[in-house]
Design a protein around this motif. Structure first.
Motif, PDB file in Angstrom:
ATOM      1  N   LEU A 118      23.702   0.324  -0.298  1.00  0.00           N
ATOM      2  CA  LEU A 118      23.064   0.596  -1.589  1.00  0.00           C
ATOM      3  C   LEU A 118      21.985  -0.434  -1.928  1.00  0.00           C
ATOM      4  O   LEU A 118      21.333  -0.321  -2.973  1.00  0.00           O
ATOM      5  N   LYS A 126      18.478  -0.439  -4.223  1.00  0.00           N
ATOM      6  CA  LYS A 126      18.550   0.429  -5.397  1.00  0.00           C
ATOM      7  C   LYS A 126      18.999  -0.377  -6.613  1.00  0.00           C
ATOM      8  O   LYS A 126      19.489  -1.503  -6.492  1.00  0.00           O
ATOM      9  N   ILE A 171      21.857  -0.861  -9.062  1.00  0.00           N
ATOM     10  CA  ILE A 171      23.282  -0.544  -9.000  1.00  0.00           C
ATOM     11  C   ILE A 171      23.919  -0.817 -10.356  1.00  0.00           C
ATOM     12  O   ILE A 171      23.865  -1.935 -10.878  1.00  0.00           O
ATOM     13  N   SER A 226      19.061   9.396 -10.740  1.00  0.00           N
ATOM     14  CA  SER A 226      17.932   9.188  -9.836  1.00  0.00           C
ATOM     15  C   SER A 226      18.458   8.699  -8.505  1.00  0.00           C
ATOM     16  O   SER A 226      19.512   8.047  -8.442  1.00  0.00           O
ATOM     17  N   ASP A 227      17.747   9.000  -7.421  1.00  0.00           N
ATOM     18  CA  ASP A 227      18.160   8.498  -6.113  1.00  0.00           C
ATOM     19  C   ASP A 227      17.876   7.005  -5.978  1.00  0.00           C
ATOM     20  O   ASP A 227      18.255   6.380  -4.990  1.00  0.00           O
ATOM     21  N   LYS A 228      17.229   6.434  -7.004  1.00  0.00           N
ATOM     22  CA  LYS A 228      16.955   4.996  -7.004  1.00  0.00           C
ATOM     23  C   LYS A 228      17.956   4.213  -7.851  1.00  0.00           C
ATOM     24  O   LYS A 228      17.895   2.987  -7.915  1.00  0.00           O
ATOM     25  N   ILE A 229      18.871   4.915  -8.513  1.00  0.00           N
ATOM     26  CA  ILE A 229      19.896   4.276  -9.341  1.00  0.00           C
ATOM     27  C   ILE A 229      21.263   4.741  -8.854  1.00  0.00           C
ATOM     28  O   ILE A 229      21.562   5.930  -8.876  1.00  0.00           O
ATOM     29  N   ALA A 230      22.077   3.804  -8.405  1.00  0.00           N
ATOM     30  CA  ALA A 230      23.413   4.122  -7.898  1.00  0.00           C
ATOM     31  C   ALA A 230      24.470   3.725  -8.915  1.00  0.00           C
ATOM     32  O   ALA A 230      24.531   2.564  -9.346  1.00  0.00           O
ATOM     33  N   PRO A 267      17.094  -4.100  -7.670  1.00  0.00           N
ATOM     34  CA  PRO A 267      16.742  -3.738  -6.292  1.00  0.00           C
ATOM     35  C   PRO A 267      16.521  -4.935  -5.380  1.00  0.00           C
ATOM     36  O   PRO A 267      16.724  -4.837  -4.166  1.00  0.00           O
ATOM     37  N   ALA A 317      14.279   0.608 -11.789  1.00  0.00           N
ATOM     38  CA  ALA A 317      14.155   1.640 -10.754  1.00  0.00           C
ATOM     39  C   ALA A 317      12.742   1.720 -10.196  1.00  0.00           C
ATOM     40  O   ALA A 317      12.532   2.149  -9.061  1.00  0.00           O
ATOM     41  N   ALA A 371      12.597  -0.196  -7.130  1.00  0.00           N
ATOM     42  CA  ALA A 371      13.525   0.169  -6.071  1.00  0.00           C
ATOM     43  C   ALA A 371      12.787   0.551  -4.799  1.00  0.00           C
ATOM     44  O   ALA A 371      11.662   1.065  -4.834  1.00  0.00           O
TER      45      ALA A 371
END
Length: 217
Positions: free
Chosen positions: A98, A101, A103, A131-135, A186, A213, A216
Motif C-alpha cells: 500500500l 497511497k 492510508i 479512490s484508488d489513491k486512498i486505502a 504517500p 491523495a 499519491a
C-alpha cells in the motif's frame, strides 16, 4: 393464595437493575447501547481529528518557470510498513503493497463501544473520498475474525476490514487505546494519530485526505 404482585413489590430496585445490566452484558447488547450513546456525543461535532495545518510557504517552480507557493506538510514520523494483514476472506496483504497511497488505518474491535460509535462516520468518509489513491485499512483486534465479519455484514459497512497476521510494529500495535486512527501520507509519514473516537466525516478531513491523495503514486 400467593400475591405475585406483592412479592415483586418487595424486591429492591437494585435487583432489577442488576438483572437488566447482567442481561445486557451476557447478550453483548451493552456494547451497542453504549456505542449509540457515544454516537450522540460525536454528532455534536466536538470530537474531531486534529488535521495538520498545511503550509503555503514553500515555493516550487511551475511549468511556466514562475515560483508559486505549494501546500506542504511538516516533518512527521516515518511509518513502519513491515507487517502483514489478512482480509476477512483469509487473503494476505502486506502494508508494503500500500506504500505510495494515502492510508487511513483504524484499530478497532466489536467489543469497543467508541469504535462502534465512530464507524458510521468512517463509512461515510469512505464513500465520499473513495479512490484508488486512498486505502482504508480497518484492523479488527477481535480474536475471532468471524465475529468481526458478522458485525460488519450486519451493519452494512463496506470499507475493507483486516486482521493482524502476527506481528504488529510497536508504532501501531500497542493496542493500549482503541479506537486509534492513523493517516499515513504517500511519502510514508504518519501525519495523523488520533487516540479515541472522532467524527471523521467532516469537510476539513475530507479535504485533507484529498490533498494528500494528489501526492499519491
Amino acid at each position: 393464595m400467593i400475591d405475585i404482585k406483592q412479592i415483586f413489590n418487595k424486591i429492591p430496585g437494585w435487583v432489577y437493575t442488576l438483572v437488566i445490566v447482567g442481561f445486557l452484558y451476557l447478550t453483548g447488547l451493552h456494547t451497542q447501547i453504549i456505542g449509540q450513546v457515544q454516537r450522540l456525543v460525536l454528532a455534536t461535532g466536538l470530537l474531531k481529528p486534529k488535521v495538520p495545518e498545511l503550509s503555503e510557504a514553500t515555493p516550487t517552480t511551475q511549468a511556466d518557470g514562475a515560483n508559486k507557493p505549494t501546500a506542504t506538510l511538516p516533518v512527521y514520523p516515518v511509518a513502519d510498513y513491515n507487517f502483514t494483514l489478512r482480509t476477512l476472506a483469509g487473503e494476505t496483504v502486506t502494508m508494503e503493497s500500500l506504500k505510495g497511497k494515502v492510508i487511513f488505518m483504524n484499530l478497532w474491535a466489536t467489543w469497543c463501544p467508541p469504535c462502534i460509535a465512530e464507524m458510521p462516520s468512517i463509512q461515510n468518509l469512505y464513500e465520499k473520498v473513495k479512490s484508488d489513491k486512498i486505502a482504508f485499512v480497518m484492523v479488527s483486534l477481535d480474536e475471532d475474525p468471524a465475529k468481526a465479519q458478522k458485525f460488519i455484514q450486519r451493519l452494512g459497512f463496506t470499507f475493507p476490514v483486516y486482521t493482524p497476521d502476527g506481528y504488529m510494529p510497536a508504532q501501531f500495535g500497542s493496542g493500549s487505546v482503541i479506537p486509534t486512527t492513523y493517516v499515513i501520507s504517500p511519502d510514508g509519514h504518519v501525519v495523523v494519530q488520533k487516540d479515541g473516537m472522532a467524527q471523521y466525516d467532516t469537510q476539513e478531513f475530507r479535504d485533507f485526505l484529498t490533498f494528500l491523495a494528489q501526492k499519491a503514486i
